[in-house]
Design a protein around this motif. Structure first.
Motif, mmCIF file in Angstrom:
data_model
loop_
_atom_site.group_PDB
_atom_site.id
_atom_site.type_symbol
_atom_site.label_atom_id
_atom_site.label_comp_id
_atom_site.label_asym_id
_atom_site.label_seq_id
_atom_site.Cartn_x
_atom_site.Cartn_y
_atom_site.Cartn_z
ATOM 1 N N ARG A 16 127.647 95.503 -25.711
ATOM 2 C CA ARG A 16 128.528 96.502 -25.111
ATOM 3 C C ARG A 16 129.302 95.863 -23.968
ATOM 4 O O ARG A 16 128.714 95.311 -23.030
ATOM 5 C CB ARG A 16 127.718 97.691 -24.584
ATOM 6 N N ARG A 17 130.594 95.956 -24.054
ATOM 7 C CA ARG A 17 131.464 95.473 -22.979
ATOM 8 C C ARG A 17 132.519 96.530 -22.697
ATOM 9 O O ARG A 17 133.041 97.147 -23.631
ATOM 10 C CB ARG A 17 132.128 94.144 -23.375
ATOM 11 N N ARG A 18 132.831 96.702 -21.441
ATOM 12 C CA ARG A 18 133.796 97.742 -21.072
ATOM 13 C C ARG A 18 134.909 97.142 -20.234
ATOM 14 O O ARG A 18 134.677 96.283 -19.377
ATOM 15 C CB ARG A 18 133.097 98.851 -20.274
ATOM 16 N N TYR B 86 137.958 98.450 -17.776
ATOM 17 C CA TYR B 86 138.611 99.547 -17.054
ATOM 18 C C TYR B 86 139.946 99.032 -16.532
ATOM 19 O O TYR B 86 140.013 97.970 -15.917
ATOM 20 C CB TYR B 86 137.735 100.013 -15.878
ATOM 21 N N VAL C 36 138.351 91.428 -23.660
ATOM 22 C CA VAL C 36 136.931 91.828 -23.598
ATOM 23 C C VAL C 36 136.056 90.811 -24.356
ATOM 24 O O VAL C 36 135.013 90.388 -23.880
ATOM 25 C CB VAL C 36 136.753 93.230 -24.196
ATOM 26 N N LEU D 196 135.171 92.314 -17.298
ATOM 27 C CA LEU D 196 134.101 93.156 -17.815
ATOM 28 C C LEU D 196 133.524 94.012 -16.686
ATOM 29 O O LEU D 196 133.203 93.510 -15.612
ATOM 30 C CB LEU D 196 133.000 92.292 -18.422
ATOM 31 N N ASP D 197 133.383 95.295 -17.000
ATOM 32 C CA ASP D 197 132.794 96.239 -16.040
ATOM 33 C C ASP D 197 133.451 96.114 -14.665
ATOM 34 O O ASP D 197 132.778 96.159 -13.638
ATOM 35 C CB ASP D 197 131.283 96.009 -15.919
#
Length: 284
Positions: A238-240, A242, A276, A282-283
């Motif tokens: 899982r990578r996000r 923003y 990503v 990331l995050d």
């Protein structure tokens, strides 16, 4: 299913029986009291001939091409009827695409598919169990084995689609590299370790023979594709990302409008995915 336990009333046909997996299976089965008819294109070596001589009461060898319909029908008429059929014959056709002779590629496919179909037809209505030996190459592919992979893919597809008839339990076991085979012994240790890291299972004699016996233990009228030979690694990551998108921070949006409203181009979304995947932003 559980492993099959043949009886003295069983008569088993094994193609490719003079070497490799076919012969290893014959050595396991001969102790059950079942009668074995081994078929192969070549003359058995001295060790196989010696074994045949010591088990002449329960085993015999016939020189024939598994794809020769008349020859296989003659074997069934003379040495049958057969209650079980194991198709272990196979021919390699390795090499880069375009460099393998067409006739060699055709032979690899024919031995697998036609050998299976001809064997089923020759055994006829007395046949109750049939197993073909396939390869994980037919399911996953393998570099420099396009013809061999296609051959095993055809074999599995035929069994999955048509089985072996109404009263015959037909299945294929898709093996990874068999540890004791001549092919595997030529693979350098470092290469074998790399293959294991990629998920390739090397099959030992006992585990492989157990899988064949379980495949033979299915109920009549069913068809199966039993895969044994490659683990598919799975992971959840899982990578996000923003990001605040405005006309001031992303002025190019002014040139991407629909009905006057700025719209984020799909190409920019793809670019975000790539960032990503590369691990940036990331995050954050």
């Amino acid at each position: 299913p559980e492993e099959w336990a043949p009886s003295r009333g069983d008569h088993i046909l094994i193609t490719g029986g003079a070497k490799g997996i076919g012969f290893k299976l014959a050595k396991r089965l001969v102790g059950t009291g079942a009668h074995l008819t081994l078929v192969g294109r070549s003359t058995p070596d001295e060790d196989v001939q010696s074994w045949l001589a010591s088990h002449a009461k329960n085993a015999e060898y016939v020189t024939a091409d598994a794809t020769d319909r008349e020859a296989m029908q003659a074997i069934a008429a003379t040495h049958g009827p057969f209650t079980a059929f194991v198709h272990s014959a196979g021919v390699l056709a390795d090499g880069p695409l375009g460099e393998v002779p067409a006739e060699q590629g055709y032979l690899a496919r024919s031995v697998k598919l036609e050998g299976w179909l001809v064997g089923l037809d020759a055994c006829g209505d007395e046949l109750y169990r049939a197993v073909a030996l396939g390869s994980w190459a037919g399911r996953f592919g393998n570099r420099h084995q396009a013809d061999y992979a296609a051959a095993n893919g055809l074999l599995s597809a035929a069994i999955h689609a048509h089985g072996g008839g109404n009263q015959t339990c037909a299945s294929v076991v898709e093996f990874g590299p068999w540890t004791s085979s001549e092919m595997v012994t030529t693979i350098p240790t470092a290469m074998r370790n790399a293959m294991r890291n990629e998920g390739v299972d090397f099959v030992g004699d006992e585990a492989g023979l157990d899988a064949i016996m379980r495949a033979l233990g299915g109920a009549p009228g069913t068809q199966q594709v039993l895969t044994a030979g490659r683990r598919i690694s799975q992971s959840t990551l899982r990578r996000r990302l923003y990001e605040t998108v405005t006309l001031s921070s992303h002025p190019f949006l002014d040139g991407h409008r629909v009905n006057g409203e700025p719209v984020l181009p799909f190409a920019y979304v793809i670019d975000g995915f790539l960032r990503v995947l590369k691990g940036s932003s990331l995050d954050a």
